[in-house]
Design an enzyme around this catalytic site. Structure first.
Site, short mmCIF file in Angstrom:
data_model
loop_
_atom_site.label_atom_id
_atom_site.label_comp_id
_atom_site.label_asym_id
_atom_site.label_seq_id
_atom_site.Cartn_x
_atom_site.Cartn_y
_atom_site.Cartn_z
N CYS A 286 35.44 38.99 37.29
CA CYS A 286 34.79 40.12 37.72
C CYS A 286 33.30 39.92 37.36
O CYS A 286 32.14 40.19 38.18
CB CYS A 286 35.28 41.54 37.31
SG CYS A 286 36.99 41.54 38.21
N THR B 2 32.25 35.07 44.87
CA THR B 2 31.00 34.51 45.10
C THR B 2 30.90 33.56 46.14
O THR B 2 31.39 32.65 46.09
CB THR B 2 30.17 34.26 43.95
OG1 THR B 2 30.47 35.11 42.79
CG2 THR B 2 28.79 33.96 44.24
N ARG C 240 35.09 33.71 18.32
CA ARG C 240 35.58 35.03 18.77
C ARG C 240 35.34 35.87 17.54
O ARG C 240 35.78 36.97 17.42
CB ARG C 240 37.05 35.10 19.26
CG ARG C 240 37.14 34.30 20.61
CD ARG C 240 36.46 35.25 21.60
NE ARG C 240 36.75 34.59 22.96
CZ ARG C 240 36.47 35.25 24.05
NH1 ARG C 240 36.17 36.43 24.22
NH2 ARG C 240 36.68 34.68 25.34
N GLY D 282 33.82 35.98 30.22
CA GLY D 282 34.58 35.45 31.46
C GLY D 282 35.07 36.52 32.25
O GLY D 282 34.84 37.58 32.10
P1 NAD Z 1 43.30 37.65 43.73
O1 NAD Z 1 42.60 36.26 43.95
O2 NAD Z 1 44.26 37.49 42.47
O3 NAD Z 1 44.26 37.99 44.45
C1 NAD Z 1 43.99 38.17 45.98
C2 NAD Z 1 45.20 37.69 46.72
O4 NAD Z 1 44.89 38.07 48.23
C3 NAD Z 1 45.51 36.39 46.72
O5 NAD Z 1 46.97 36.19 46.34
C4 NAD Z 1 45.14 35.84 48.20
O6 NAD Z 1 46.30 34.98 48.63
C5 NAD Z 1 45.40 37.33 48.98
N1 NAD Z 1 44.68 37.43 50.25
C6 NAD Z 1 43.51 36.88 50.61
N2 NAD Z 1 43.23 37.00 52.04
C7 NAD Z 1 44.43 37.73 52.67
C8 NAD Z 1 44.90 38.38 53.88
N3 NAD Z 1 44.06 37.85 54.73
N4 NAD Z 1 46.20 38.64 53.97
C9 NAD Z 1 46.96 38.65 52.93
N5 NAD Z 1 46.54 38.26 51.74
C10 NAD Z 1 45.46 37.79 51.36
O7 NAD Z 1 42.18 38.52 43.28
P2 NAD Z 1 42.21 39.95 42.27
O8 NAD Z 1 41.85 39.62 40.90
O9 NAD Z 1 43.32 40.59 42.33
O10 NAD Z 1 41.16 40.62 42.73
C11 NAD Z 1 41.11 41.45 44.16
C12 NAD Z 1 39.93 42.29 44.12
O11 NAD Z 1 40.01 43.24 42.94
C13 NAD Z 1 38.58 41.63 43.92
O12 NAD Z 1 37.82 42.27 44.82
C14 NAD Z 1 38.24 41.89 42.50
O13 NAD Z 1 36.71 41.93 42.42
C15 NAD Z 1 38.67 43.21 42.35
N6 NAD Z 1 38.93 43.55 40.84
C16 NAD Z 1 39.57 42.46 40.24
C17 NAD Z 1 40.13 43.18 38.96
C18 NAD Z 1 40.73 42.05 38.05
O14 NAD Z 1 40.80 42.23 36.75
N7 NAD Z 1 41.21 40.91 38.44
C19 NAD Z 1 39.66 44.40 38.36
C20 NAD Z 1 39.13 45.11 39.20
C21 NAD Z 1 38.93 44.95 40.59
C1 UDX Z 2 36.52 43.81 33.50
C2 UDX Z 2 36.06 45.37 33.34
O1 UDX Z 2 36.38 45.69 31.98
C3 UDX Z 2 37.33 46.29 34.15
O2 UDX Z 2 37.23 47.56 33.98
C4 UDX Z 2 37.31 45.77 35.66
O3 UDX Z 2 38.03 46.30 36.42
C5 UDX Z 2 37.37 44.13 35.91
O4 UDX Z 2 36.48 43.51 34.91
P1 UDX Z 2 38.30 42.02 32.49
O5 UDX Z 2 37.14 41.15 33.13
O6 UDX Z 2 39.70 41.94 33.05
O7 UDX Z 2 37.70 43.51 32.98
O8 UDX Z 2 38.22 42.08 31.04
P2 UDX Z 2 37.11 42.69 29.92
O9 UDX Z 2 37.92 43.33 28.79
O10 UDX Z 2 36.30 43.63 30.51
O11 UDX Z 2 36.37 41.36 29.53
C6 UDX Z 2 35.66 40.60 30.11
C7 UDX Z 2 34.73 39.51 29.16
O12 UDX Z 2 34.02 40.05 28.26
C8 UDX Z 2 35.97 38.71 28.52
O13 UDX Z 2 35.67 37.23 28.62
C9 UDX Z 2 35.91 39.22 27.13
O14 UDX Z 2 36.48 38.54 26.05
C10 UDX Z 2 34.34 39.40 27.01
N1 UDX Z 2 34.19 40.53 25.96
C11 UDX Z 2 34.40 41.80 26.27
C12 UDX Z 2 33.31 40.24 24.99
O15 UDX Z 2 32.83 38.89 24.73
N2 UDX Z 2 32.98 41.24 24.04
C13 UDX Z 2 33.49 42.54 24.22
O16 UDX Z 2 32.97 43.30 23.34
C14 UDX Z 2 34.06 42.78 25.09
#
Ligand code: NAD
Ligand code: UDX
Length: 463
Positions: free
Chosen positions: A267, A89, A441, A264
């Site tokens: 995402c 954000t 929880r 939390g």
């Molecule tokens: P993250 O912060 O863990 O990883 C992103 C990485 O990109 C970092 O290590 C950073 O150093 C690198 N980076 C940034 N700019 C760069 C550049 N110009 N060149 C090379 N490396 C660069 O983020 P994440 O949790 O892996 O999320 C990545 C994307 O996927 C986000 O858009 C997020 O919304 C999405 N997403 C995340 C989850 C999740 O569970 N974390 C699930 C689905 C989708």
């Molecule tokens: C979420 C989406 O589920 C996933 O599909 C997407 O790609 C990334 O964002 P994540 O944030 O890793 O995944 O975990 P998730 O299992 O969705 O839980 C998110 C939060 O909701 C956690 O804090 C979890 O404790 C809370 N949660 C989830 C609840 O409080 N109650 C529930 O029933 C489910």
């Protein structure tokens, strides 16, 4: 076919490791600017904790999976480039606090445009506002090397803590795009281990928007059950019983109905705020207000929990010791981004409580950094008072017994399985009396704990 992925984070790392494991014929090169992260991916101590990930990485690393900081080289060699960088954000300027910061996406697109020759498929793996591909395409088309590009959207649906399972056996893979050849090339990668009928194809914009929508719907369920938990506490209904009763309706379904201290993770909040911003941008005020309520409800739930602790402990927690069990945003991850625990701890600290925090996977450095960030303003400034509270009133310890010794109360903030298996007689004996447990929880066996002598307070349950 050679693959490169820019971004070795929670998504890029596990996703590419799974592709490399399942497609031994495809070289997969994951690159990142962060040297420490890359070093960790190349070591026995991976940068993220995820059950089953070590085995997947070990199988492919050195065979067809490589991690490096050679971004230009990896782009130049690849036929297909995934962009998996962070899209947080915005904290400044227009849309601060709502819009997605697309700076890193744009930098990747410019880098790809600069370095590429020939034809490349660029895949948006990051979660992006709908129509981002339009900007990506424009930047790519400015490449001076005569390179050509197709852009696909392939959002990731894995959840942390179950990433390996989710990648191995996803409900679906979503691919949005315009070029049938490029869509087929990406389908062929996933088809190494996923049935074709689970690979959905759509236009670019539907794919981009589906990711934001999926997260908004999931988060909405959590906020809905948490809203009902407040009513349960006021009326004598039990939120777990209500969840079971409504979840057996096949139209509602049983998943994502676990009441908690609030969702939390990196995402949900970010993606809903992004959706809200987009709706406002398109003049859809009522739609924006509808989705924003999911985040407002979530903030309320976190605050309600810390207030309940203060009220129950005779309206003051000043100089009282509170054992905090769990700091990660959910079990089986070391990720603390937007963890509800951060805000509960911050509120308790500002009431002058002394916190003793234990989490099996989160290091002390991350806990202190998160609390400092939560106490700081948008410019990163923190008051001397908050700084002192974090330094003097927070102790991070290495198990629940140590955390709970002499404590007035225990607050369960993450649902780690190991918390269910403890010697509660021992814990009770070592605590101040009356000994309170606030189960954020609904994880523990409340009947058993009450028998031991604890006073139990749980989400969505009356005492
Ligand atoms: P993250 O912060 O863990 O990883 C992103 C990485 O990109 C970092 O290590 C950073 O150093 C690198 N980076 C940034 N700019 C760069 C550049 N110009 N060149 C090379 N490396 C660069 O983020 P994440 O949790 O892996 O999320 C990545 C994307 O996927 C986000 O858009 C997020 O919304 C999405 N997403 C995340 C989850 C999740 O569970 N974390 C699930 C689905 C989708
Ligand atoms: C979420 C989406 O589920 C996933 O599909 C997407 O790609 C990334 O964002 P994540 O944030 O890793 O995944 O975990 P998730 O299992 O969705 O839980 C998110 C939060 O909701 C956690 O804090 C979890 O404790 C809370 N949660 C989830 C609840 O409080 N109650 C529930 O029933 C489910």
């Amino acid at each position: 076919m050679k693959i490169c992925c820019i971004g070795a984070g929670y998504v890029g790392g596990p996703t590419m490791a799974m592709i490399a494991k399942q497609c031994p014929d495809i070289p997969v090169h994951v690159v990142d600017l962060n040297q420490a992260r890359i070093d960790a991916w190349n070591s026995d101590n991976l940068p993220i904790y995820e059950p089953g990930l070590d085995e997947v990485v070990k199988e492919a690393r050195g065979r067809n999976l490589t991690f490096s900081t050679n971004v230009d080289e990896a782009i130049a060699e690849a036929d297909m480039i995934f962009i998996s960088v962070n899209t947080p954000t915005k904290t400044f300027g227009i849309g601060a606090g709502r819009a997605a910061n697309l700076e890193f996406i744009e930098k990747c697109a410019r880098q790809i445009a600069k370095v590429s020759k020939g034809h490349k498929i660029v895949v948006e793996k990051s979660t992006l506002p709908v129509r981002t591909a339009e900007a990506v395409k424009r930047i790519l088309s400015s490449s001076g090397n005569g390179a050509t590009f197709d852009v696909l959207s392939n959002p990731e649906f894995l959840a942390e803590g179950t990433a390996v399972e989710d990648l191995l056996d996803p409900d679906r893979v979503l691919i949005g795009g315009e070029s049938p050849e490029s869509i087929k090339a990406l389908c062929d990668v996933y088809a190494h281990w996923i049935d074709r009928d689970r690979i959905l194809t759509t236009n670019l914009w539907s794919s981009e928007l589906s990711k934001l929508t999926a997260n908004a719907f999931l988060a909405q369920r959590v906020s809905s059950i948490n809203a009902i938990s407040a009513l349960c506490e006021a009326t004598g209904a039990d939120v777990d019983e209500v969840a079971r009763a409504i979840g057996t309706d096949s139209r509602i379904g049983p998943k994502f109905l676990k009441a908690s201290i609030g969702f939390g993770g990196s995402c949900f909040q970010k993606d809903i705020l992004n959706l809200v911003y987009l709706c406002e941008h398109f003049g859809l005020r009522e739609v924006a207000a509808y989705w924003e309520q999911v985040v407002i409800m979530n903030d309320h739930q976190k605050q309600r929990f810390s207030e309940r602790i203060v009220k129950t402990l005779f309206n003051t927690v000043s100089d009282k010791k509170i054992a905090v069990w769990g700091f990660a945003f959910k079990k089986d991850t070391n990720d603390t981004r937007e963890s509800a625990a951060i805000y509960v701890c911050r509120d308790l600290l500002r009431e002058r409580a002394r916190l003793t925090i234990y989490d099996p996977q989160v290091p002390e450095k991350s806990i202190r950094a998160e609390l400092t960030a939560a106490c700081s303003d948008m410019q990163g400034q923190i008051s001397e008072n908050d700084k002192r509270l974090i330094e003097q009133n927070v102790t991070v310890v290495s198990d629940c017994y140590e955390a709970s010794k002499d404590a007035h109360a225990i607050a369960v903030l993450t649902e780690w399985d190991e918390f269910k298996e403890l010697d509660f007689d021992r814990i009770f004996q070592a605590m101040q009396q009356p000994a309170f447990v606030f189960d954020g929880r609904n994880l523990l066996d409340h009947q058993k704990l009450s028998k031991v002598g604890f006073e139990l307070h749980a989400i969505g349950k009356c005492r």
